[in-house]
Design an enzyme around this catalytic site. Structure first.
Site, mmCIF file in Angstrom:
data_model
loop_
_atom_site.group_PDB
_atom_site.id
_atom_site.type_symbol
_atom_site.label_atom_id
_atom_site.label_comp_id
_atom_site.label_asym_id
_atom_site.label_seq_id
_atom_site.Cartn_x
_atom_site.Cartn_y
_atom_site.Cartn_z
ATOM 1 N N LYS A 130 63.088 94.314 89.219
ATOM 2 C CA LYS A 130 62.735 95.534 88.500
ATOM 3 C C LYS A 130 61.360 95.985 88.972
ATOM 4 O O LYS A 130 60.371 95.261 88.799
ATOM 5 C CB LYS A 130 62.732 95.288 86.993
ATOM 6 C CG LYS A 130 62.413 96.537 86.170
ATOM 7 C CD LYS A 130 62.515 96.234 84.686
ATOM 8 C CE LYS A 130 62.320 97.493 83.854
ATOM 9 N NZ LYS A 130 62.473 97.228 82.407
ATOM 10 N N ALA A 177 42.803 106.046 93.958
ATOM 11 C CA ALA A 177 42.522 105.465 92.646
ATOM 12 C C ALA A 177 42.041 106.540 91.678
ATOM 13 O O ALA A 177 42.429 106.561 90.498
ATOM 14 C CB ALA A 177 41.483 104.356 92.774
ATOM 15 N N ASP A 178 41.207 107.470 92.169
ATOM 16 C CA ASP A 178 40.728 108.553 91.309
ATOM 17 C C ASP A 178 41.872 109.479 90.910
ATOM 18 O O ASP A 178 41.965 109.911 89.755
ATOM 19 C CB ASP A 178 39.642 109.362 92.042
ATOM 20 C CG ASP A 178 38.329 108.601 92.144
ATOM 21 O OD1 ASP A 178 38.167 107.593 91.436
ATOM 22 O OD2 ASP A 178 37.459 109.019 92.941
ATOM 23 N N ALA A 179 42.753 109.795 91.874
ATOM 24 C CA ALA A 179 43.889 110.676 91.581
ATOM 25 C C ALA A 179 44.820 110.028 90.566
ATOM 26 O O ALA A 179 45.352 110.692 89.669
ATOM 27 C CB ALA A 179 44.649 111.004 92.862
ATOM 28 N N GLY A 232 33.842 100.933 94.227
ATOM 29 C CA GLY A 232 35.105 100.431 94.765
ATOM 30 C C GLY A 232 36.291 101.346 94.571
ATOM 31 O O GLY A 232 37.428 100.971 94.860
ATOM 32 N N ASP A 257 66.761 97.392 71.730
ATOM 33 C CA ASP A 257 67.600 98.237 72.585
ATOM 34 C C ASP A 257 68.897 97.507 72.927
ATOM 35 O O ASP A 257 69.347 97.510 74.068
ATOM 36 C CB ASP A 257 66.839 98.614 73.860
ATOM 37 C CG ASP A 257 67.532 99.725 74.642
ATOM 38 O OD1 ASP A 257 68.375 100.432 74.058
ATOM 39 O OD2 ASP A 257 67.244 99.892 75.843
ATOM 40 N N PRO A 303 39.907 107.683 96.832
ATOM 41 C CA PRO A 303 40.489 108.948 96.368
ATOM 42 C C PRO A 303 41.824 108.759 95.647
ATOM 43 O O PRO A 303 42.096 109.417 94.639
ATOM 44 C CB PRO A 303 40.654 109.751 97.662
ATOM 45 C CG PRO A 303 39.548 109.248 98.545
ATOM 46 C CD PRO A 303 39.459 107.781 98.244
#
Length: 453
Positions: free
Chosen positions: A179, A109-111, A104, A276, A107
């Site tokens: 956001k 997702a792989d990158a 599933g 913060d 390309p």
């Protein structure tokens, strides 16, 4: 037509979703035998970044969308390896932009998995879409109750607000603050984790002095957190516009902040630390009250944080010395920040304005504190003592927000009574002066006065 082979290409980085162990390096591999069919050779050339070899294979009729036994294409291989030029060439030669392998993965997702940012941008320009959001659920019944359909958010007239982190959008006829987790942040595990943590915290918080959480988008990208929109802006902008505030207004604002923080610190079963707290993260509502906001670096007290805060995560000008030194700390870090904000409201400028921001925490560690330059009468009725207790170098000696809330109303009431005392005699004097002027300017009143004499 898309072709398929019983061969498997197993060099270099493998599919980001493959269950077996994936290689995280780019092994060169040995020369392929001449008997290897051209489609597998195409994937090898994509792995090696051999542009000329790819051109020759495609010109000779090799299918650019060939899939091996795992359903992987040359574009998958190039995306894994970060071969941006190869990705561009394959796309220009007709490669399908979003093919999925047997697990599933696409390309893109792989990158994303291998953090190849240039490849990500290139694939997105060609229309590639992330297949799964980081919080995607497999069963529709698992979709959170807070999930908002992104189609309901109208960004037509959107503008950036509060440090550019949030945008205004229209949701079901109401203006909201949105956001977004930028899609290039999907490759940053720290950013994704911070998004998840902030979302988990906001779901638990309900208080008049804390910004209200409305919902989120987690099943598609970009992921978003939606909160109420406060058009009055933040305290930082208000102080820039107004300068030093009157002690009464400063104490009134301080009480709002203290109530919001006390709610977080007394949250059950575990306290929540903001970490913060500074004027940009405090918003003003329509009624003139303040609300604590922006929880992207907040944490539950019992959760260990292995990564220390940096000046990129939070404003170092308001950070407690124990946080800067990466020591163990508790809710008292927010009390330290609170003291600096309270003093700033009366002084009219941020603490240690003459110092560079990254130098300020070193001053706190050296037990230096911002000087009291405003007239001491503005710090009367114990206000100066309270500030000094709150920024004590020893966290154990700082009061809790419960104790601060007990003391602030008394300070405010003393200031109010003093103001009334000053106003009443002044009004009496003005009334007597007006009567005196009337008696000396009105002839009829002078005559009547003589006649009475």
């Amino acid at each position: 037509m898309e072709s398929k082979s019983t061969g498997r290409f197993g060099l270099g980085r493998q599919s980001s979703l493959a269950p077996e162990s994936r290689s995280d390096d780019s092994r060169d591999g040995s020369e392929l035998p001449e008997t290897i069919e051209p489609p597998i050779r195409l994937m090898y050339s994509a792995n090696e970044g051999d542009l000329n070899g790819i051109e020759e294979l495609l010109d000779s009729g090799t299918d650019v969308n060939f899939r091996d036994i795992d359903g992987r294409t040359a574009l998958h291989v190039a995306a894994c390896q970060g071969k941006t030029e190869v990705v561009g060439l394959l796309l220009n030669r007709g490669a399908e932009v979003d093919p999925t392998d047997r697990w599933g993965s696409t390309p893109l997702a792989d990158a994303i998995y291998y953090k190849n940012h240039d490849v990500i941008k290139l694939l997105e320009r060609h229309g590639a879409k992330p297949r799964l959001a980081p919080m995607h659920v497999q069963n529709a019944r698992e979709v959170p109750e807070y999930e908002i359909d992104p189609k309901e958010l109208d960004f037509t007239n959107s503008v950036d607000i509060t440090k550019g982190t949030f945008q205004i959008a229209l949701w079901r006829g109401t203006q909201v603050a949105v956001k977004k987790l930028r899609e290039d942040f999907l490759t940053d595990e720290d950013k994704v984790r911070a998004f998840r943590d902030e979302l988990a915290l906001l779901q638990k918080i309900r208080h008049p002095n804390v910004v209200q959480f409305l919902g989120a988008v987690t099943q598609s990208t970009p992921m978003m957190i939606i909160t109420e929109y406060l058009p009055k802006g933040d305290l930082r902008a208000f102080l820039k516009r107004k300068g030093a505030l009157s002690p009464m207004l400063a104490v009134k604002f301080a009480l709002d902040i203290a109530r919001g923080l006390n709610y977080m610190h007394e949250h059950k079963p575990e306290a929540i630390i903001h970490r913060d707290l500074e004027p940009s993260n405090i918003l003003r509502d329509d009624s003139g009250h303040l609300k604590v906001a922006d929880f992207d670096v907040s944490k539950i007290l019992s959760v260990k944080d292995d990564k220390p805060l940096s000046c990129q995560d939070t404003s170092c000008r308001y950070v407690a010395p124990e946080v800067f030194l990466n020591k163990e700390y508790d809710t008292k870090v927010d009390v330290f920040s609170f003291a600096l904000i309270l003093q700033e409201m009366i002084e009219g400028h941020p603490p240690f304005t003459a110092k560079q921001e990254d130098e300020v925490p070193k001053s706190y560690v050296a037990k230096e504190r911002p000087p009291f330059r405003a007239p001491l009468k503005l710090y009367s009725y114990g206000l100066k003592d309270l500030i000094e207790e709150c920024w004590n170098n020893n966290p154990a000696r700082r009061p809790t927000f419960r104790q601060i809330i007990d003391r602030l109303p008394s300070i405010y009431n003393h200031m109010y009574q003093k103001k009334r005392w000053k106003v009443r005699p002044l009004k009496c004097f003005q009334n007597l002066e007006a009567m005196f002027r009337k008696d000396h300017s009105d002839p009829s009143s002078r005559g009547s006065s003589h006649s009475r004499t």
